[in-house]
Design a protein around this motif. Structure first.
Motif, PDB file in Angstrom:
ATOM      1  N   TRP A 211      47.457  26.881  14.479  1.00 53.27           N
ATOM      2  CA  TRP A 211      48.119  27.783  15.423  1.00 53.27           C
ATOM      3  C   TRP A 211      47.255  28.092  16.650  1.00 53.27           C
ATOM      4  O   TRP A 211      47.658  28.874  17.513  1.00 53.27           O
ATOM      5  CB  TRP A 211      48.490  29.087  14.726  1.00 53.27           C
ATOM      6  N   GLY A 212      46.079  27.501  16.714  1.00 55.17           N
ATOM      7  CA  GLY A 212      45.253  27.679  17.905  1.00 55.17           C
ATOM      8  C   GLY A 212      44.133  28.679  17.772  1.00 55.17           C
ATOM      9  O   GLY A 212      43.491  29.032  18.767  1.00 55.17           O
ATOM     10  N   GLY A 213      43.850  29.154  16.558  1.00 53.76           N
ATOM     11  CA  GLY A 213      42.760  30.097  16.358  1.00 53.76           C
ATOM     12  C   GLY A 213      41.482  29.401  15.908  1.00 53.76           C
ATOM     13  O   GLY A 213      41.501  28.246  15.475  1.00 53.76           O
ATOM     14  N   LYS A 214      40.381  30.105  16.022  1.00 53.09           N
ATOM     15  CA  LYS A 214      39.091  29.625  15.535  1.00 53.09           C
ATOM     16  C   LYS A 214      38.729  30.448  14.313  1.00 53.09           C
ATOM     17  O   LYS A 214      38.582  31.662  14.392  1.00 53.09           O
ATOM     18  CB  LYS A 214      38.017  29.766  16.613  1.00 53.09           C
ATOM     19  N   VAL A 215      38.578  29.787  13.165  1.00 53.16           N
ATOM     20  CA  VAL A 215      38.508  30.473  11.883  1.00 53.16           C
ATOM     21  C   VAL A 215      37.077  30.628  11.386  1.00 53.16           C
ATOM     22  O   VAL A 215      36.266  29.699  11.472  1.00 53.16           O
ATOM     23  CB  VAL A 215      39.312  29.705  10.815  1.00 53.16           C
ATOM     24  N   THR A 216      36.801  31.807  10.843  1.00 55.40           N
ATOM     25  CA  THR A 216      35.628  32.003   9.996  1.00 55.40           C
ATOM     26  C   THR A 216      36.159  32.349   8.613  1.00 55.40           C
ATOM     27  O   THR A 216      36.713  33.428   8.400  1.00 55.40           O
ATOM     28  CB  THR A 216      34.732  33.141  10.502  1.00 55.40           C
ATOM     29  N   TYR A 217      36.040  31.401   7.680  1.00 57.12           N
ATOM     30  CA  TYR A 217      36.552  31.591   6.320  1.00 57.12           C
ATOM     31  C   TYR A 217      35.393  31.980   5.406  1.00 57.12           C
ATOM     32  O   TYR A 217      34.404  31.257   5.305  1.00 57.12           O
ATOM     33  CB  TYR A 217      37.217  30.301   5.831  1.00 57.12           C
ATOM     34  N   ARG A 218      35.513  33.123   4.767  1.00 55.33           N
ATOM     35  CA  ARG A 218      34.439  33.673   3.944  1.00 55.33           C
ATOM     36  C   ARG A 218      34.642  33.367   2.465  1.00 55.33           C
ATOM     37  O   ARG A 218      35.767  33.148   1.999  1.00 55.33           O
ATOM     38  CB  ARG A 218      34.366  35.197   4.132  1.00 55.33           C
ATOM     39  N   ASP A 219      33.539  33.396   1.711  1.00 59.97           N
ATOM     40  CA  ASP A 219      33.634  33.329   0.255  1.00 59.97           C
ATOM     41  C   ASP A 219      34.302  34.594  -0.266  1.00 59.97           C
ATOM     42  O   ASP A 219      34.229  35.660   0.365  1.00 59.97           O
ATOM     43  CB  ASP A 219      32.241  33.196  -0.365  1.00 59.97           C
ATOM     44  N   PRO A 220      34.959  34.519  -1.434  1.00 60.30           N
ATOM     45  CA  PRO A 220      35.624  35.697  -1.991  1.00 60.30           C
ATOM     46  C   PRO A 220      34.661  36.857  -2.206  1.00 60.30           C
ATOM     47  O   PRO A 220      33.494  36.664  -2.563  1.00 60.30           O
ATOM     48  CB  PRO A 220      36.182  35.186  -3.327  1.00 60.30           C
ATOM     49  N   VAL A 221      35.179  38.070  -1.999  1.00 62.52           N
ATOM     50  CA  VAL A 221      34.404  39.292  -2.155  1.00 62.52           C
ATOM     51  C   VAL A 221      34.968  40.079  -3.334  1.00 62.52           C
ATOM     52  O   VAL A 221      36.182  40.255  -3.448  1.00 62.52           O
ATOM     53  CB  VAL A 221      34.452  40.160  -0.877  1.00 62.52           C
ATOM     54  N   ALA A 222      34.091  40.552  -4.216  1.00 59.78           N
ATOM     55  CA  ALA A 222      34.519  41.298  -5.400  1.00 59.78           C
ATOM     56  C   ALA A 222      35.078  42.661  -5.014  1.00 59.78           C
ATOM     57  O   ALA A 222      34.822  43.184  -3.924  1.00 59.78           O
ATOM     58  CB  ALA A 222      33.341  41.467  -6.362  1.00 59.78           C
ATOM     59  N   ASP A 223      35.855  43.252  -5.931  1.00 56.98           N
ATOM     60  CA  ASP A 223      36.456  44.566  -5.697  1.00 56.98           C
ATOM     61  C   ASP A 223      35.409  45.668  -5.888  1.00 56.98           C
ATOM     62  O   ASP A 223      35.476  46.480  -6.827  1.00 56.98           O
ATOM     63  CB  ASP A 223      37.643  44.789  -6.645  1.00 56.98           C
ATOM     64  N   ASP A 224      34.471  45.701  -4.981  1.00 56.07           N
ATOM     65  CA  ASP A 224      33.372  46.669  -5.007  1.00 56.07           C
ATOM     66  C   ASP A 224      33.304  47.301  -3.624  1.00 56.07           C
ATOM     67  O   ASP A 224      33.173  46.590  -2.616  1.00 56.07           O
ATOM     68  CB  ASP A 224      32.063  45.952  -5.349  1.00 56.07           C
ATOM     69  N   ALA A 225      33.393  48.620  -3.558  1.00 56.63           N
ATOM     70  CA  ALA A 225      33.523  49.312  -2.268  1.00 56.63           C
ATOM     71  C   ALA A 225      32.407  48.971  -1.277  1.00 56.63           C
ATOM     72  O   ALA A 225      32.696  48.627  -0.119  1.00 56.63           O
ATOM     73  CB  ALA A 225      33.612  50.817  -2.485  1.00 56.63           C
ATOM     74  N   PRO A 226      31.130  49.027  -1.655  1.00 59.34           N
ATOM     75  CA  PRO A 226      30.082  48.680  -0.678  1.00 59.34           C
ATOM     76  C   PRO A 226      30.180  47.236  -0.198  1.00 59.34           C
ATOM     77  O   PRO A 226      29.997  46.956   0.998  1.00 59.34           O
ATOM     78  CB  PRO A 226      28.783  48.926  -1.456  1.00 59.34           C
ATOM     79  N   ALA A 227      30.482  46.305  -1.116  1.00 56.05           N
ATOM     80  CA  ALA A 227      30.597  44.895  -0.725  1.00 56.05           C
ATOM     81  C   ALA A 227      31.789  44.683   0.207  1.00 56.05           C
ATOM     82  O   ALA A 227      31.699  43.936   1.196  1.00 56.05           O
ATOM     83  CB  ALA A 227      30.734  44.023  -1.966  1.00 56.05           C
ATOM     84  N   LEU A 228      32.899  45.332  -0.095  1.00 57.33           N
ATOM     85  CA  LEU A 228      34.079  45.207   0.755  1.00 57.33           C
ATOM     86  C   LEU A 228      33.832  45.818   2.129  1.00 57.33           C
ATOM     87  O   LEU A 228      34.252  45.265   3.150  1.00 57.33           O
ATOM     88  CB  LEU A 228      35.282  45.873   0.090  1.00 57.33           C
ATOM     89  N   ARG A 229      33.154  46.932   2.143  1.00 53.86           N
ATOM     90  CA  ARG A 229      32.853  47.593   3.426  1.00 53.86           C
ATOM     91  C   ARG A 229      32.004  46.676   4.313  1.00 53.86           C
ATOM     92  O   ARG A 229      32.291  46.514   5.507  1.00 53.86           O
ATOM     93  CB  ARG A 229      32.130  48.918   3.162  1.00 53.86           C
TER      94      ARG A 229
END
Length: 308
Positions: free
Chosen positions: A129-147
């Motif tokens: 669609w014309g965007g430039k992607v940064t695809y990250r590794d999955p992040v666990a359901d942990d508040a500090p990590a998600l933040r």
């Protein structure tokens, strides 16, 4: 974590959700000088003017061949080359961070985890669609990590987070960092799609369901990217076919159904899993003010995966 069913007051109409996200889409003003050979799909940051005349096209030196904001098509590059243009000043592609979330996910499959697919698939769509992607590794359901994961990608123009539901830790983190405008959008599948903003960056919150993520991305992320690029939102290729089975829809929600197309017939595909959406030849939609489409009706099938 599954949230409670949406109330009418909590849920946003699809067009309202699009406008809400689009209100934060300031067209990208960063530019690249690019060779003509890689210009297809890019949006002109300035007028493209002729360096030499092309008599058969009625073009003289310094004439404007294409205006600023024009999205370069394959057929355009031949004319540009004939006018002596070898490079163009184009808008940079809008940058999108894609962050999958969930304790059960990992980048590669293993006995204890399932491989992440929703975010990976969306990354391919964003690129198309014309965007430039940064695809990250999955992040666990942990508040500090998600933040940290959310804050890390606030340098991008937009952020997409998959594997999230109303009331889960991720949405609490996003609400603390910014504002969640809604946890529900009137689309099915994908009602539990959220719309948010953090530091003036639009954030699209998508459920883990492959079909829900696909619908949310096509209906909300694609228009957002085009707004950032200041590019036209073209229609998907369409075919007309006769529906072989009735398609039901709940009221007040726009329903999208994957179908298999065989000659002039469209057969609804059961299920909402990855295999179902991958087998689809296209998608049909039922407007929010209708309760379904009867078998035998001629419908419009949109091809979301069109490859020329």
């Amino acid at each position: 974590m599954a949230g409670s069913p949406p109330s009418e007051a909590e849920s946003l109409a699809l067009e309202t959700a699009r406008r809400q996200l689009g209100s934060f889409a300031v067209p990208v003003d960063r530019t690249d000088r690019i060779p003509l050979s890689v210009a297809v799909g890019r949006v002109l940051a300035t007028d493209a003017t002729a360096n030499k005349p092309v008599e058969e096209a009625g073009i003289s030196v310094d004439d404007t061949v294409f205006d600023q904001g024009h999205q370069v098509r394959p057929g355009d590059v031949g004319l540009l080359r004939a006018t002596g243009v070898s490079e163009l000043l184009a808008r940079q592609r809008p940058q999108v961070g894609i962050v999958p979330t969930g304790d059960e996910l990992r980048a590669d499959a293993s006995a204890a985890h399932e491989v992440e697919t929703a975010g990976f698939t969306l990354a391919q769509y964003v690129d198309r669609w014309g965007g430039k992607v940064t695809y990250r590794d999955p992040v666990a359901d942990d508040a500090p990590a998600l933040r940290m994961a959310v804050q890390r990608d606030l340098t991008r123009d937009a952020l997409v987070i998959t594997g999230t539901e109303p009331g889960d830790t991720l949405r609490e983190v996003v609400a603390d960092l910014g504002e969640v405008f809604t946890d529900y959008v009137d689309i099915d599948p994908g009602q539990r799609t959220g719309v948010a903003v953090v530091e003036d960056r639009p954030v699209l919150l998508l459920p883990e369901s492959p079909s829900a993520a696909r619908v949310g991305a096509v209906q909300l992320l694609r228009p957002l990217l085009k707004a950032f690029a200041d590019a036209p939102l073209s229609e998907h290729p369409e075919t007309r076919a006769t529906l072989t089975e009735q398609v039901d829809s709940q009221g007040a929600v726009r329903t999208f159904t994957p179908v298999a197309v065989n000659d002039t017939s469209a057969s609804p595909l059961p299920g909402v899993d990855l295999a179902t959406v991958t087998r689809a030849d296209g998608w049909i939609s039922v407007p929010a003010d209708e309760t379904g489409i009867d078998a035998g009706t001629t419908v419009t099938v949109e091809n979301w995966d069109y490859l020329p």
